[in-house]
Every structure is written in structure tokens, then in C-alpha cells.
Design a protein around this motif. Structure first.
Motif, PDB file in Angstrom:
ATOM      1  N   LYS A   1      -4.266   6.782   7.433  1.00 58.91           N
ATOM      2  CA  LYS A   1      -3.752   7.596   8.538  1.00 58.91           C
ATOM      3  C   LYS A   1      -3.039   8.837   8.013  1.00 58.91           C
ATOM      4  CE  LYS A   1      -3.038   3.781  11.747  1.00 58.91           C
ATOM      5  NZ  LYS A   1      -2.012   2.957  12.421  1.00 58.91           N
ATOM      6  N   TYR A   2      -2.275   8.655   6.958  1.00 53.67           N
ATOM      7  CA  TYR A   2      -1.557   9.790   6.356  1.00 53.67           C
ATOM      8  C   TYR A   2      -2.546  10.835   5.837  1.00 53.67           C
ATOM      9  CZ  TYR A   2       1.160  12.513   3.057  1.00 53.67           C
ATOM     10  OH  TYR A   2       1.729  13.565   2.364  1.00 53.67           O
ATOM     11  N   LEU A   3      -3.579  10.374   5.132  1.00 60.15           N
ATOM     12  CA  LEU A   3      -4.547  11.302   4.553  1.00 60.15           C
ATOM     13  C   LEU A   3      -5.368  12.022   5.621  1.00 60.15           C
ATOM     14  CD1 LEU A   3      -5.735   9.213   1.476  1.00 60.15           C
ATOM     15  CD2 LEU A   3      -4.211  11.210   1.482  1.00 60.15           C
TER      16      LEU A   3
ATOM     17  N   ARG B   1       6.899  -1.787 -14.614  1.00 56.95           N
ATOM     18  CA  ARG B   1       7.553  -1.240 -13.426  1.00 56.95           C
ATOM     19  C   ARG B   1       6.959  -1.791 -12.129  1.00 56.95           C
ATOM     20  NH1 ARG B   1       5.944   3.161 -10.920  1.00 56.95           N
ATOM     21  NH2 ARG B   1       4.797   3.916 -12.716  1.00 56.95           N
ATOM     22  N   ILE B   2       5.643  -1.994 -12.078  1.00 56.49           N
ATOM     23  CA  ILE B   2       5.012  -2.400 -10.813  1.00 56.49           C
ATOM     24  C   ILE B   2       4.678  -3.881 -10.719  1.00 56.49           C
ATOM     25  CG2 ILE B   2       4.032  -0.098 -10.501  1.00 56.49           C
ATOM     26  CD1 ILE B   2       1.300  -1.335 -11.225  1.00 56.49           C
ATOM     27  N   ARG B   3       4.803  -4.618 -11.781  1.00 54.18           N
ATOM     28  CA  ARG B   3       4.333  -6.008 -11.791  1.00 54.18           C
ATOM     29  C   ARG B   3       5.011  -6.907 -10.776  1.00 54.18           C
ATOM     30  NH1 ARG B   3       4.897  -8.966 -17.119  1.00 54.18           N
ATOM     31  NH2 ARG B   3       4.218 -10.639 -15.794  1.00 54.18           N
ATOM     32  N   ASP B   4       6.248  -6.640 -10.418  1.00 54.24           N
ATOM     33  CA  ASP B   4       6.953  -7.506  -9.479  1.00 54.24           C
ATOM     34  C   ASP B   4       6.981  -6.971  -8.053  1.00 54.24           C
ATOM     35  OD1 ASP B   4       7.513  -9.442 -11.414  1.00 54.24           O
ATOM     36  OD2 ASP B   4       9.252  -8.319 -12.123  1.00 54.24           O
ATOM     37  N   LEU B   5       6.262  -5.881  -7.805  1.00 59.25           N
ATOM     38  CA  LEU B   5       6.162  -5.365  -6.439  1.00 59.25           C
ATOM     39  C   LEU B   5       5.275  -6.300  -5.612  1.00 59.25           C
ATOM     40  CD1 LEU B   5       5.643  -1.547  -7.092  1.00 59.25           C
ATOM     41  CD2 LEU B   5       7.729  -2.687  -6.324  1.00 59.25           C
ATOM     42  N   PRO B   6       5.504  -6.350  -4.298  1.00 54.64           N
ATOM     43  CA  PRO B   6       4.633  -7.203  -3.477  1.00 54.64           C
ATOM     44  C   PRO B   6       3.208  -6.641  -3.448  1.00 54.64           C
ATOM     45  CG  PRO B   6       6.138  -5.931  -2.099  1.00 54.64           C
ATOM     46  CD  PRO B   6       6.534  -5.684  -3.520  1.00 54.64           C
ATOM     47  N   PRO B   7       2.217  -7.503  -3.235  1.00 55.26           N
ATOM     48  CA  PRO B   7       0.827  -7.033  -3.171  1.00 55.26           C
ATOM     49  C   PRO B   7       0.624  -6.084  -1.994  1.00 55.26           C
ATOM     50  CG  PRO B   7       0.938  -9.448  -3.150  1.00 55.26           C
ATOM     51  CD  PRO B   7       2.331  -8.940  -3.061  1.00 55.26           C
ATOM     52  N   LEU B   8      -0.338  -5.172  -2.162  1.00 59.73           N
ATOM     53  CA  LEU B   8      -0.699  -4.295  -1.052  1.00 59.73           C
ATOM     54  C   LEU B   8      -1.360  -5.115   0.047  1.00 59.73           C
ATOM     55  CD1 LEU B   8      -2.227  -1.237  -2.921  1.00 59.73           C
ATOM     56  CD2 LEU B   8      -0.013  -1.373  -1.793  1.00 59.73           C
ATOM     57  N   THR B   9      -1.096  -4.719   1.271  1.00 49.73           N
ATOM     58  CA  THR B   9      -1.712  -5.390   2.417  1.00 49.73           C
ATOM     59  C   THR B   9      -2.722  -4.446   3.066  1.00 49.73           C
ATOM     60  OG1 THR B   9      -0.102  -4.562   4.010  1.00 49.73           O
ATOM     61  CG2 THR B   9       0.451  -6.627   2.855  1.00 49.73           C
ATOM     62  N   ALA B  10      -3.501  -4.982   3.983  1.00 57.83           N
ATOM     63  CA  ALA B  10      -4.442  -4.150   4.745  1.00 57.83           C
ATOM     64  C   ALA B  10      -3.682  -3.083   5.526  1.00 57.83           C
ATOM     65  CB  ALA B  10      -5.278  -5.015   5.670  1.00 57.83           C
ATOM     66  N   ASP B  11      -2.514  -3.429   6.043  1.00 56.72           N
ATOM     67  CA  ASP B  11      -1.700  -2.453   6.773  1.00 56.72           C
ATOM     68  C   ASP B  11      -1.263  -1.301   5.873  1.00 56.72           C
ATOM     69  OD1 ASP B  11      -1.905  -3.832   9.161  1.00 56.72           O
ATOM     70  OD2 ASP B  11      -0.013  -4.925   8.868  1.00 56.72           O
ATOM     71  N   ASP B  12      -0.944  -1.587   4.621  1.00 56.56           N
ATOM     72  CA  ASP B  12      -0.582  -0.532   3.675  1.00 56.56           C
ATOM     73  C   ASP B  12      -1.735   0.449   3.502  1.00 56.56           C
ATOM     74  OD1 ASP B  12       1.936  -1.716   3.154  1.00 56.56           O
ATOM     75  OD2 ASP B  12       1.087  -2.936   1.537  1.00 56.56           O
ATOM     76  N   VAL B  13      -2.930  -0.084   3.362  1.00 58.58           N
ATOM     77  CA  VAL B  13      -4.114   0.758   3.174  1.00 58.58           C
ATOM     78  C   VAL B  13      -4.363   1.609   4.418  1.00 58.58           C
ATOM     79  CG1 VAL B  13      -6.610   0.746   2.759  1.00 58.58           C
ATOM     80  CG2 VAL B  13      -5.122  -0.844   1.513  1.00 58.58           C
TER      81      VAL B  13
END
Length: 92
Positions: free
Chosen positions: A87-89, A70-82
Motif C-alpha cells: 500500500k505504501y509503495l 540485529r534482526i534475528r530476534d525480531l518477530p516474523p513478517l506477517t501477510a499484513d506487513d507485506v
């Protein structure tokens, strides 16, 4: 694959015929294996460096094969994602 090693949790031998290839990159293959006894899962990097020399690096995971597919073709996480998660947490 004749030998994948033993489960890091219960020491039961993995069954090579039950392991599945996730990806191949050059001389390295990424393999998913699940313990037949305790159902722990590992992802292994298996590199064939020279004739007769094989190196493996394993990582215990809580993912099953369906999760990986399910996740193998998702784009890699970026620093902005982290940063967005951070910020959410902080708001919680």
C-alpha cells in the motif's frame, strides 16, 4: 566443520574457522560464512541426517554478521506487513 564449499561468486574456498553459527534446530545448524577474497556472504543450512551423510543448502546474502545479529530476534513478517508495504509503495 571441515568443508563449507566455495564462494558462489569467485569460487574461493570458505575458511571454516571464520564461519559462525547462527542457530541450531535439531540436527540442522544455520551458519554464516564470508568469502575471504570477494567478501560475498552466504547463509548455509547444514543437516546431519545419517551417519556420514551431510546435506547443505546455501543462500547468497548481502547481510553481514552484525545485520543478522540485529534482526534475528525480531518477530516474523506477517501477510499484513507485506500488504502495508505494498500500500505504501502504491502511493509513491
Amino acid at each position: 566443520m571441515k568443508f563449507l564449499g566455495n564462494c558462489p561468486i569467485c569460487n574461493t574456498k570458505f575458511r571454516p574457522h571464520k564461519a559462525s553459527s547462527i542457530d541450531k534446530m535439531g540436527n540442522t545448524e544455520i551458519v554464516y560464512a564470508e568469502c575471504p577474497k570477494c567478501a560475498s556472504s552466504v547463509i548455509l543450512g547444514i543437516s546431519k541426517n545419517a551417519p556420514g551423510l551431510v546435506t547443505t543448502v546455501g543462500m547468497l546474502t548481502d547481510m553481514n554478521r552484525e545485520d543478522i545479529d540485529r534482526i534475528r530476534d525480531l518477530p516474523p513478517l506477517t501477510a499484513d506487513d507485506v500488504l502495508e508495504v505494498h500500500k505504501y509503495l502504491e502511493k509513491c
